[in-house]
Design a protein around this motif. Structure first.
Motif, PDB file in Angstrom:
ATOM      1  N   ILE B  26      39.280  45.731  32.533  1.00 28.68           N
ATOM      2  CA  ILE B  26      38.336  45.160  31.579  1.00 28.68           C
ATOM      3  C   ILE B  26      37.093  46.023  31.642  1.00 28.68           C
ATOM      4  O   ILE B  26      36.305  45.926  32.579  1.00 28.68           O
ATOM      5  N   ALA B  27      36.954  46.894  30.684  1.00 32.46           N
ATOM      6  CA  ALA B  27      35.842  47.837  30.722  1.00 32.46           C
ATOM      7  C   ALA B  27      34.602  47.188  30.125  1.00 32.46           C
ATOM      8  O   ALA B  27      34.666  46.497  29.120  1.00 32.46           O
ATOM      9  N   GLU B  56      46.017  43.361  37.756  1.00 32.31           N
ATOM     10  CA  GLU B  56      44.885  42.678  38.375  1.00 32.31           C
ATOM     11  C   GLU B  56      44.064  43.637  39.203  1.00 32.31           C
ATOM     12  O   GLU B  56      44.570  44.623  39.711  1.00 32.31           O
ATOM     13  N   LEU B  57      42.826  43.252  39.382  1.00 33.76           N
ATOM     14  CA  LEU B  57      41.933  44.002  40.248  1.00 33.76           C
ATOM     15  C   LEU B  57      41.854  43.257  41.589  1.00 33.76           C
ATOM     16  O   LEU B  57      41.682  42.041  41.609  1.00 33.76           O
ATOM     17  N   TRP B  58      42.035  43.995  42.656  1.00 32.54           N
ATOM     18  CA  TRP B  58      41.898  43.411  43.995  1.00 32.54           C
ATOM     19  C   TRP B  58      40.933  44.267  44.791  1.00 32.54           C
ATOM     20  O   TRP B  58      40.722  45.437  44.466  1.00 32.54           O
ATOM     21  N   VAL B  59      40.384  43.704  45.830  1.00 32.87           N
ATOM     22  CA  VAL B  59      39.541  44.492  46.724  1.00 32.87           C
ATOM     23  C   VAL B  59      40.030  44.304  48.156  1.00 32.87           C
ATOM     24  O   VAL B  59      40.401  43.190  48.558  1.00 32.87           O
ATOM     25  N   LYS B  66      37.693  49.017  49.240  1.00 31.84           N
ATOM     26  CA  LYS B  66      37.937  49.660  47.957  1.00 31.84           C
ATOM     27  C   LYS B  66      38.585  48.683  46.986  1.00 31.84           C
ATOM     28  O   LYS B  66      39.413  47.851  47.375  1.00 31.84           O
ATOM     29  N   TYR B  67      38.217  48.834  45.736  1.00 25.45           N
ATOM     30  CA  TYR B  67      38.869  48.079  44.668  1.00 25.45           C
ATOM     31  C   TYR B  67      40.068  48.878  44.185  1.00 25.45           C
ATOM     32  O   TYR B  67      40.044  50.108  44.170  1.00 25.45           O
ATOM     33  N   VAL B  85      41.812  52.658  41.108  1.00 22.98           N
ATOM     34  CA  VAL B  85      40.953  52.462  39.943  1.00 22.98           C
ATOM     35  C   VAL B  85      40.907  53.771  39.162  1.00 22.98           C
ATOM     36  O   VAL B  85      40.836  54.854  39.743  1.00 22.98           O
TER      37      VAL B  85
END
Lengths: 416, 108, 1007
Positions: B26-27, B56-59, B66-67, B85
């Motif tokens: 999602i920019a 999905e984005l995870w960290v 890091k994401y 990323v």
């Protein structure tokens, strides 16, 4: 509808209960309905009931992909309260609370609504400020609420560790004495039976796989068993709302997350009320069968699997044992998960959509069960008139564009 | 409890070390001030929320911090890939054989 | 009466070790190696409890995890009470104290049973939904009595004396169950060198081999078990876990094993020893060798004590040397159940008859029984048990299973034990924990696990896989173990398996509910789920009322919701529902099993993470001093912060008033170490700050500091703090105490996902630096005593920082103020902090230096109108709402985070709630923090609320009470009145004013 009463039970016992009628029919869908409700959970069935009973719309179908009340209705921890912070939500949930308080009689089905009191514990000074703010707002909104200090909490909740030995000692609590629990399955079944008696068609094992549209308006639903026409369609599919919106061609500000719960083995009554702690992150009540009913926060990822991750269960039980050390030797019987559609402001969406005549009632997140009668009632009113009920208006999808959110994160039992 | 391969650490680690951060890719609009309220609302709040393959984005919160991105099935919870990323997923709902059969096997 | 049912020989018990125990107050003897159930049966105890709904007497039915009735309360002291222990799974130990959970005055003469008999007819499934509705206000009263009957055992009311621990494990192959399949799998996997965990719920490994009649290599099966265990024990990579139940199968092959370490020895563990351990296992492969549970047949009065599972009786005879009765009748639909007949005869007891539902059974054991003179009634079944507190007879009739009809009047045979077998249900539970649907196999009349579908990396072996013949089970297990090891990357090693003489068995006949000559509704109760008193009639009623989905049937009747989770009853219930609707079991479907396989102690799940270890406690470097000086502490996030320092019995208010005055009149010291500190470095650090803060950072010179506000994309304030420019490419950001982690994650996510091109790095240095704030008019004089920094007001002006020595230690000193007084924040490396603090305290004596806590800090900053994010804000407040437009860089070139959001329609409304000051009309009245405000106190409820009090105090310096509040359109309402209607009916009236109360021009901090 065959009327239920203690005398009826007595009478039927002589015929060995061979003559009880079906609670609902298994109808063949008609070609077209005035209103088709997608989703046969508590909210959908309540909507159908109130449409037929209060708003004179009897040509109604509820289309359910599985069995009635099989989604979150069957999986929640059954807590009912209306002590929300903001006016809009307090009024909506209080509307539901008032309907709860006569529901068994209204639908002639004992939903075992038990006003045992709901406590929200405070463990920090900020918790206490927030509690005062909430209780104060509740009181001025006509919602009952009291703020208790640590001594009062200790006196009212046996076995709660109110000592200074806990990591986050209890400083006080709010209590809504009209809050409590209800028997979740009975709510779905009671509404289903009452709606059926008013002519509503309950169509189970039928999955909506699309919406048929004409000139920007919905004219019916495509199901795995064929097309069903509708003048208006109300979608009440909780965790699957995002998926349904996708079928209708738009997106919602929702994410579906697993929400887990667990029960202990049945034990003799030891927890008399509903006790929730935001800071320690768990809540507990005890059913009439003796099971401790325990829940916590959602899992962080999106999930439709009706299950979550084990460490969430661990944290939950750590919170429970931290609050009630005497329960450490009690045993967990079952754990499970539901799919909750969480919205950015922890408030529902009861709204028109970009598709004419298509209405959505979703986004209840972790708090849907308690709203069931109110949600059904205002949604029925909205579907009947084609215009949103005043209590529903603030919950429009538009708020995510204008910024008029109703941020209830602070009021949710467990922040997420 | 998920088992997640951190593309930076190069190891499979337990979910407890990670946090899910919602939908990936999602920019942020390049010119926010040119967005209408509706467009800004869409950016902030509206999500795909698919029942199926999801990016999905995870960290790696308790690891390298890091994401990174995860392609995961939201019904089976199967992780199909993780990637850094800025990289594109190689498995997509459109491209991959749909896991529908599996998915149906586990929804009740 | 001593052990009337104990056989003279046999069993895996140690007869040299007698153990005494009590049950319902009576003392009995058993032997080491007994389960509690075996010991009770040995002593002729028939009734172990009363049923949940009808209060019917109940006895032991099974010998393992599937036992529904023998659910007992254990514990000799209050703190050690354990509710709902299954006697079949509890090893006997000396001094064990057990009690029934229901029954008054006792389980043998229970008055509730009378009620059950009389009222039982009025209690079909769901009866409570149909009654107790009128009058509405009586439900709570009805419920009070309903709750009296709730529950089985009881929770202790004292705190658990035991500890529980957790162990994280990784293995190549986790084998569930150490019966023949599991042992064979372990040998195969272990020999390959794979890391193996073999877990079994029982006291000892062996499973069905512990009581089988069959031989391995012509020797007793237990010889092979011992040999297998010995081999496994010698393998360094193999972990053997007896008394360890694999209770949950979670995502990505994560499983939990609940191991009872000391429950077999006593009710509490020895000091320092964990009572139970939860293994959290990530397994590359799982071999599921969980076996099968025998199913009982459903016939009238099948709950009377003396009705047991056929296989369970074999277990008691062969494993425990206990024969729970004298004269046995077997009702069966399969061959394997005949072993009980042979075992019973071997035990020297009498077999009255076998009722076999099949027309012409000719299997090996059938023939052996026949040869030993057992009367076998074919095409027949026990349709009804006789007796009330113990079986006295069995009515056997010819039946037509297919047509569900009784075809002969039959006969009643005297007996005291009826055992039944309706087939074997594979223990599929773990395989469906992730949602996998079991699949029906008509040939074995049971569900086997569905495929893992890649969600479970699982291989099934033995009975759970529908493989029953012992030789096949061993081969299947060995193959599964080898396959699992190979899939985990190990080379399989072959090995031979013991020889098993094949047993000729004939197919079984589908029979679940035995027909009765009366209809199901009118026949005596035929129990399906004994623990929940679910009957066949109840299930028929549910389907008649429209509950057609299997989930509906279960929920309406409570089938399978007990602590046994329907291990005995589910399949029978399903079959009855299917028959009553005229559909097949496959059409009926099955329900999913959820964790746990068997119940798990809360404490074992929680582990050590309670009390002190519930959540990490964070202390600053000065904690020891704070404790020594009597600080009261406040929890802020994970931190323990000094709240106030009471002296001479002061309460909060007195202490805070004293501390406040000290700061305003001389000097005070605050431990501010908990503020989040993030070190930001890189050529683009400044640009980054411009993007994440609402205000501008382009022109902040080295040596200067600036306050900043941080918003989310929606324009709502979420953190604030002072950031100092340490060098051209180097900044030190401070955050709120509770927000430190959140802010760091926020910076990282934007840097990593949105603006990776910016060269900037973030490092948390919160714990590296300790911060002590000196505040008050004498702070300069005090600091001058301990530093070499030039404190001249021009050399070191407000909002700047200097490096130098403080107390002889390198320090960064920031001249910033959260109190409005002349203030210095001294930052030193945390290791030196306590020493520096003590030096300052010593140096401060001449100024009456006063340590103060967070409460005083709150009052002082509020007097100045400084916000606390999270107290004066929630997630719905913009900078403009806070009247902090001065802190918003509207012309910054980059559209910083929050800018677009705060320009949405709703954020631009004029009547938004805005932060203002409030002055109570009565200067002695302090508004409660959180109190809601109205313009018109006379209106009726619901009132129109216009805001709430966010901060409120009595000001010692000013001599009156004051508050901060958000009020609708408040900034344009200066001088107007608001009212706070309180819970006690009183109303506090206040005037809206500026939120800056003290020193509005800010002279004091600039001196």
């Amino acid at each position: 509808m065959q009327r239920y009463s203690g005398f009826g039970l007595f009478k039927h016992s002589f015929s060995h209960h061979e003559n009880w009628q079906r609670m609902w029919r298994n109808p063949t869908p008609k070609p077209v309905y005035d209103v088709v409700i997608v989703g046969g959970g508590g909210h959908g069935l309540a909507t159908a009931y109130y449409l037929a009973k209060e708003f004179g719309v009897k040509n109604v179908a509820v289309v359910e992909k599985g069995w009635l009340g099989g989604g979150n209705t069957a999986r929640n921890t059954t807590i009912v309260r209306s002590n929300y912070l903001w006016d809009e939500s307090a009024q909506l949930y209080e509307h539901a609370m008032k309907l709860w308080e006569g529901l068994s009689q209204d639908i002639n089905y004992n939903v075992m609504f038990s006003q045992r009191g709901v406590y929200n514990l405070c463990h920090t000074l900020q918790d206490m400020r927030d509690a005062e703010r909430r209780v104060s707002a509740n009181r001025l909104n006509g919602v009952d609420g009291e703020l208790l200090d640590a001594k009062q909490v200790e006196a009212e909740i046996p076995y709660l560790d109110c000592s200074k030995n806990t990591r986050y000692p209890v400083m006080g609590s709010t209590v809504q004495r009209r809050g409590g629990v209800a028997r979740h399955d009975a709510v779905a079944w009671g509404y289903a039976r009452a709606a059926d008696a008013l002519g509503v068609d309950l169509i189970q094992n039928t999955e909506v796989i699309g919406f048929r549209k004409q000139n920007g308006a919905v004219i019916g639903v495509e199901t795995n068993k064929g097309f069903i026409g509708a003048k208006r369609v109300g979608v009440v599919t909780a965790g699957n709302s995002g998926h349904m919106a996708g079928l209708a061609g738009f997106r919602l500000p929702l994410e579906s997350h697993p929400l887990q719960a667990l029960v202990s083995e049945p034990i003799k009554p030891i927890i008399d009320s509903v006790i929730m702690s935001n800071a320690v992150h768990g809540y507990i009540s005890q059913s009439d069968k003796g099971d401790l009913v325990i829940g916590a926060g959602i899992d962080g990822y999106n999930g439709y699997g009706q299950r979550g991750s084990y460490h969430t269960i661990e944290h939950t039980l750590q919170a429970i044992v931290e609050m009630f050390p005497v329960l450490s030797r009690v045993r967990m019987n079952r754990q499970w998960g539901g799919i909750v559609d969480t919205s950015p402001d922890a408030c529902p969406i009861i709204s028109k959509t970009p598709v004419d005549n298509l209405f959505f009632n979703c986004g209840w997140g972790t708090g849907g069960f308690k709203a069931t009668p109110g949600s059904g009632h205002v949604f029925a009113a909205s579907l009947a008139k084609g215009e949103m009920h005043p209590l529903a208006k603030p919950f429009s999808i538009d708020r995510f564009h204008t910024g008029a959110l109703i941020d209830e994160h602070g009021a949710a039992a467990v922040a997420h | 409890m998920l088992h997640i391969f951190c593309p930076y650490c190069g190891e499979l680690r337990s979910e407890e070390e990670f946090h899910a951060k919602g939908q990936a890719h999602i920019a942020r609009p390049l010119d926010p001030d040119a967005c209408s309220d509706a467009e800004w609302g869409e950016y902030m709040f509206f999500r795909d929320n698919p029942r199926g393959i999801h990016h999905e984005l995870w960290v790696h919160a308790a690891g390298c911090r890091k994401y990174f991105n995860v392609t995961r099935h939201t019904v089976t919870y199967e992780i199909l890939e993780t990637y850094k990323v800025g990289e594109k997923p190689s498995v997509t709902a459109a491209g991959a054989p749909d896991k529908q059969v599996v998915a149906e096997g586990v929804t009740a | 009466m001593s052990q009337v049912n104990r056989l003279a020989k046999g069993g895996r018990i140690d007869r040299s070790q007698a153990l005494s125990f009590t049950f319902n107050g009576q003392t009995y003897q058993g032997f080491a190696g007994d389960s509690l159930a075996a010991a009770l049966l040995a002593n002729g105890v028939d009734i172990v409890g009363r049923s949940f709904k009808y209060s019917r007497p109940r006895g032991i039915v099974a010998a393992g995890a599937e036992e529904p009735n023998a659910v007992l309360q254990i514990g000799s002291s209050e703190a050690a009470q354990i509710p709902n222990v299954r006697a079949t799974q509890q090893a006997l130990y000396s001094g064990l104290v057990a009690n029934s959970t229901n029954g008054w005055p006792s389980v043998n003469t229970d008055l509730m049973g009378i009620l059950g008999k009389v009222g039982g007819g009025m209690m079909p499934p769901g009866f409570y939904y149909k009654t107790f509705m009128y009058p509405q206000n009586l439900w709570m009263t009805y419920e009070k009595y309903i709750r009296k009957a709730a529950g089985l055992g009881r929770s202790p009311t004292e705190v658990d004396p035991d500890i529980y621990d957790q162990l994280n494990q990784h293995c190549d192959v986790l084998i569930v169950g150490a019966g023949p399949a599991g042992l064979a799998a372990a040998l195969a996997a272990g020999r390959s060198g794979a890391r193996v965990i073999l877990a079994d719920e029982q006291e000892e490994f062996g499973g069905s081999l512990l009581d089988t009649r069959e031989t391995l290599d012509g020797k007793p099966a237990t010889d092979w078990v011992a040999q297998a265990i010995a081999e496994l024990q010698a393998m360094p990579e193999v972990t053997l876990l007896p008394r360890a139940t694999v209770n949950g199968y979670h995502d990505h092959n994560f499983l939990t094993i609940h191991q009872r370490l000391t429950d077999h020895l006593g009710e509490t563990a020895p000091m320092g020893q964990a009572r139970q351990r939860m293994h959290r296992v990530r397994a590359k492969r799982v071999v599921l060798a969980s076996g099968a549970h025998e199913r009982p047949l459903v016939y009238a009065n099948n709950d009377v004590p003396g009705n047991m599972l056929a296989g369970a009786v074999s277990t008691y005879v062969r494993r425990y040397g206990v024969a729970p009765g004298q004269e046995l009748v077997l009702s069966t639909n399969n061959d394997y159940a005949y072993r009980v007949v042979l075992d019973w005869l071997d035990a020297g007891r009498k077999v009255v008859a076998v009722a076999d539902a099949r027309s012409n059974p000719r299997g090996a054991w059938v023939e052996e029984a026949r040869a030993r003179g057992v009367r076998i009634l074919t095409g027949s079944a026990v349709i009804e048990a006789r007796g009330s507190k113990r079986v006295t007879g069995a009515r056997i009739c010819a039946i037509d299973a297919k047509a569900h009809k009784v075809t002969s009047p039959g006969e009643v045979l005297d007996c005291d034990l009826i055992v039944s077998s309706g087939g074997y249900s594979p223990v599929v539970h773990l395989a469906s924990h992730l949602g996998g649907r079991p699949e029906w196999r008509e040939d074995i009349l049971g569900f086997v696990p569905g495929p893992g579908n890649g969600i479970q990396q699982r291989i099934d072996a033995g009975a759970v896989n529908g493989v029953f013949a012992l030789g096949d089970v061993l081969a299947n297990g060995f193959e599964a173990g080898a396959k699992a090891a190979a899939e985990a990357g190990y080379k399989a090693v072959s090995g031979s398996l013991p020889q098993v003489e094949a047993l000729h068995e004939e197919p079984m006949l589908a029979l679940f509910q035995v027909p009765h000559d009366k209809s199901t509704a009118r026949a005596p109760k035929q129990f399906v789920d004994l623990q929940n008193d679910v009957t066949a009639a109840g299930i028929e009623l549910a389907t008649r009322e429209g509950f057609e989905s299997v989930e509906h049937v279960k929920r309406y009747t409570a089938l399978g919701f007990g602590t046994d989770q329907g291990k005995l009853g589910n399949i029978n219930g399903l079959a009855i529902a299917a028959r009553s609707m005229g559909i097949s079991i496959v059409q009926m479907g099955t329900t999913m099993f959820r964790p746990n396989y068997t119940p798990v102690t809360f404490g074992a799940v929680a582990g050590r993470h309670c009390g002190e270890l519930f959540d990490a406690k964070r202390y600053t470097a000065m904690q020891a001093w704070h404790v020594k000086n009597g600080a009261e502490f406040e929890d802020v996030g994970q931190w323990k912060r000094p709240w106030y320092f009471p002296k001479n019995g002061e309460d909060l208010h007195a202490a805070v008033a004293r501390e406040c005055l000290a700061v305003r009149s001389s000097v005070g010291i605050l431990d501010a170490s908990t503020l989040g500190k993030i070190d930001i470095q890189g050529p683009d650090a400044r640009e980054f700050l411009n993007r994440v803060y609402t205000n501008a950072w382009t022109k902040l010179d080295v040596g200067k500091a600036r306050y900043g506000l941080m918003c989310k994309e929606d324009g709502m304030v979420f953190d604030d703090g002072v950031t100092a420019c340490l060098g051209d490419n180097h900044f030190l950001m401070t955050t709120t105490t509770g927000g430190a982690a959140r802010v760091l994650e926020w910076l990282e996510i934007y840097h990593q996902t949105e603006w990776p091109e910016l060269k900037v790095y973030f490092t948390s240095v919160t714990d590296h630096w300790a911060t002590m704030t000196l505040s008050g008019p004498n702070s300069r004089k005090l600091l001058a005593k301990v530093t070499d920094i030039d404190l001249d007001k021009d050399a070191f002006p407000f909002m700047s920082w200097k490096e130098g020595l403080v107390g002889g230690v390198p320090a960064r000193v920031f001249r910033i103020s959260f109190t409005g007084e002349l203030s210095y924040e001294v930052n030193v490396q945390a290791d030196y902090a306590l020493g520096v603090w003590e030096q300052i305290i010593e140096a401060g004596k001449e100024f009456d230096l006063t340590p103060y806590g967070t409460e005083t800090m709150h009052v002082l900053r509020a007097e100045k109108g400084f916000i606390i994010v999270g107290q004066d804000t929630d997630a719905s407040v913009t900078p403009d709402d806070l009247n902090m437009g001065w802190c918003v860089g509207r012309t910054k070139p980059f559209s910083w985070i929050g800018k677009r959001g705060m320009n949405r329609a709703d954020c631009l409304r004029e009547d938004r709630k805005q932060l203002v000051g409030l002055k109570p009309v009565d200067p002695n009245q302090v508004l409660p923090e959180g109190a809601q405000l109205v313009f018109d106190p006379k209106q009726s409820i619901p009132m129109q609320m216009v805001g709430h009090v966010t901060s409120s105090y009595m000001s010692a310096a000013m001599g009156y009470s004051f508050a901060m509040a958000v009020v609708k359109g408040g900034l344009k309402r200066m001088g107007e009145r608001v009212f706070a209607p309180l819970a006690d009916g009183s109303v506090i009236e206040a005037e809206i004013c500026s939120s800056v109360f003290y020193d509005p021009k800010g002279d004091r901090q600039n001196v």
